[in-house]
Design a protein around this motif. Structure first.
Motif, PDB file in Angstrom:
ATOM      1  N   SER A 195       0.818  -1.222   0.000  1.00 46.71           N
ATOM      2  CA  SER A 195       0.000   0.000   0.000  1.00 46.71           C
ATOM      3  C   SER A 195       0.844   1.261   0.000  1.00 46.71           C
ATOM      4  O   SER A 195       0.335   2.358  -0.243  1.00 46.71           O
ATOM      5  CB  SER A 195      -0.939   0.012   1.213  1.00 46.71           C
ATOM      6  OG  SER A 195      -0.222   0.256   2.409  1.00 46.71           O
ATOM      7  N   TYR A 241      -8.316   2.811  -2.491  1.00 52.72           N
ATOM      8  CA  TYR A 241      -8.253   1.459  -1.924  1.00 52.72           C
ATOM      9  C   TYR A 241      -9.077   0.480  -2.746  1.00 52.72           C
ATOM     10  O   TYR A 241      -8.627  -0.640  -3.030  1.00 52.72           O
ATOM     11  CB  TYR A 241      -8.736   1.451  -0.471  1.00 52.72           C
ATOM     12  CG  TYR A 241      -8.528   0.105   0.180  1.00 52.72           C
ATOM     13  CD1 TYR A 241      -7.241  -0.382   0.410  1.00 52.72           C
ATOM     14  CD2 TYR A 241      -9.605  -0.709   0.536  1.00 52.72           C
ATOM     15  CE1 TYR A 241      -7.031  -1.628   0.981  1.00 52.72           C
ATOM     16  CE2 TYR A 241      -9.404  -1.952   1.104  1.00 52.72           C
ATOM     17  CZ  TYR A 241      -8.120  -2.412   1.322  1.00 52.72           C
ATOM     18  OH  TYR A 241      -7.907  -3.659   1.870  1.00 52.72           O
ATOM     19  N   SER A 266      -5.257  -1.648   4.723  1.00 51.67           N
ATOM     20  CA  SER A 266      -4.367  -2.796   4.510  1.00 51.67           C
ATOM     21  C   SER A 266      -3.869  -3.361   5.833  1.00 51.67           C
ATOM     22  O   SER A 266      -3.688  -4.579   5.964  1.00 51.67           O
ATOM     23  CB  SER A 266      -3.172  -2.379   3.647  1.00 51.67           C
ATOM     24  OG  SER A 266      -3.590  -1.942   2.385  1.00 51.67           O
TER      25      SER A 266
END
Length: 422
Positions: free
Chosen positions: A59, A264, A389
């Motif tokens: 991420s 995301y 995440s």
């Protein structure tokens, strides 16, 4: 002089035909930054496999990209205020191209931090471009049609979202990556050679894109763009004062959470397909392409629907549907949750341009400063994905991480409800 309905400055009148070429060139920018952003899901999956990264480490691709927006938005606004929209666009394109070319040494050195650095430089260019192009579209025409016009331009961002995952999947993903067990059986030399081969796959697409961006930069250099005069009023407020204007503060908050949710959803769609339903990347890339296609259709549909439904009401309706779909991703199972995630992209589609247009509504002579703050809020894309995440890494269940986007859509709904829904 300001428009009495919106408070926005009235642009110097220009012949309608004089807007055609500027609008085409500016709209092309929406396609290019949409394309590069929608290569990120492919890049995240590819680098995660090549470097054996955790969800949180992967991420950081999003963090590198969207930290640039936070750091560059205000400087970009100052550049645009002093030198105009065209200069801002040229500066943005330069850094965009430079970041693309930095992928070559990043791949050659087999360095994940170098990749993050290249993405940061590239995204500095995107931050400047978006700070210039978004308000430029809104003021280049009838103020009442600003949200509709911005949604139309952003539709080409959606077009890029539909083709980038498929193109990136073909040229970057290649064959299905080796598993952790397969890598553990390789010698250190063979493992390094494998990682080198995997990272080298990214060079070609980014070199080609860098060359295209240089060509676009030269087009902007030699084409005259109308510098829209925003009345006789000058900016008199600092950025904190601008943040307290009627719609700007709430717009910044809503944009922060929306962008975090969008990034995301898109960035980890391939990872979700792999983790939740054990789908291979070569198959999942088509779902990513479908998500981008629905995102594009959603933008065009939103532009059409805004002829009959006021933007804030449509934003509220889409927010409610997004909340419902997010709940199913969290509590559901099997392939239906992937379908819900893909469908979610349709209803996210109008959120960025609509929040942006509503956020700068009434800013008047502070439009450029308000634009900088709204672009700055895109830093949500650097913060929300790592947070979501981390939930996956801790819980071991990627479904639970979508509680974070759910909360984000609730905040967007609250923003929409601030306006009179007529």
């Amino acid at each position: 002089m300001n428009d009495t309905r919106t408070g926005n400055p009235i642009s110097t009148p220009l012949k309608k035909k004089s807007f055609s070429l500027p609008l085409i060139l500016i709209t092309s920018l929406f396609f290019f930054w949409g394309f590069i952003h929608n290569l990120d899901p492919i890049l995240i999956k590819h680098l995660r496999s090549a470097f054996q990264l955790s969800h949180f480490q992967a991420s950081l691709v999003d963090s590198a990209v969207f930290a640039a927006y936070f750091l560059l938005a205000i400087p970009a606004g100052l550049i645009i205020q002093k030198y105009g929209y065209k200069t801002g666009i040229l500066v943005g394109l330069f850094f965009f191209a430079a970041g693309c070319f930095m992928f070559v040494p990043a791949a050659n050195t087999v360095s994940y931090p170098f990749f993050l650095g290249a993405l940061f430089v590239l995204s500095c260019g995107l931050a400047v471009l978006e700070t210039a192009a978004n308000p430029y579209i809104t003021i280049l025409g009838d103020p009442e049609k600003a949200p509709q016009r911005l949604n139309f331009a952003q539709s080409f961002n959606g077009l890029a979202a539909s083709v980038a995952p498929i193109i990136g999947g073909v040229f970057i993903l290649g064959e299905e990556p080796k598993t952790q067990d397969e890598l553990s059986r390789l010698t250190q030399t063979a493992k390094l050679a494998y990682i080198q081969a995997e990272t080298s796959l990214v060079k070609g697409p980014y070199i080609i894109l860098g060359l295209i961006i240089l060509l676009v930069m030269f087009l902007f250099l030699f084409v005259k763009l109308p510098e829209v005069k925003e009345g006789t009023e000058k900016s008199t407020k600092n950025f904190l004062q601008v943040l307290r204007l009627k719609n700007v503060g709430w717009g910044v908050l809503a944009q922060f959470f929306y962008i975090g949710a969008q990034i995301y959803v898109f960035s980890f769609l391939l990872v979700f397909a792999e983790d939740a339903i054990q789908m291979k990347g070569q198959d999942a890339k088509y779902y990513a392409g479908m998500a981008g296609f629905l995102f594009m259709i959603g933008r065009f549909a939103g532009t059409f629907l805004m002829k009959y439904i006021v933007p804030q009401k449509l934003l509220a309706i889409y927010s409610v549907i997004s909340i419902i779909l997010s709940i199913w991703v969290i509590i559901g199972s099997g392939v239906s949750t992937l379908y819900a995630l893909v469908t979610l992209t349709f209803f996210m589609s109008i959120m960025f341009p609509t929040i942006f247009a509503l956020g700068i509504d009434g800013a008047g002579s502070e439009t450029k400063s308000a634009s900088s703050l709204l672009i700055m809020s895109i830093v949500g894309g650097a913060i929300i994905p790592p947070l979501a995440s981390k939930i996956t890494d801790i819980s071991g269940n990627i479904h639970f991480s979508y509680v974070v986007p759910l909360i984000c859509f609730v905040i967007v709904l609250l923003f929409s409800l601030r306006f009179k829904l007529r």
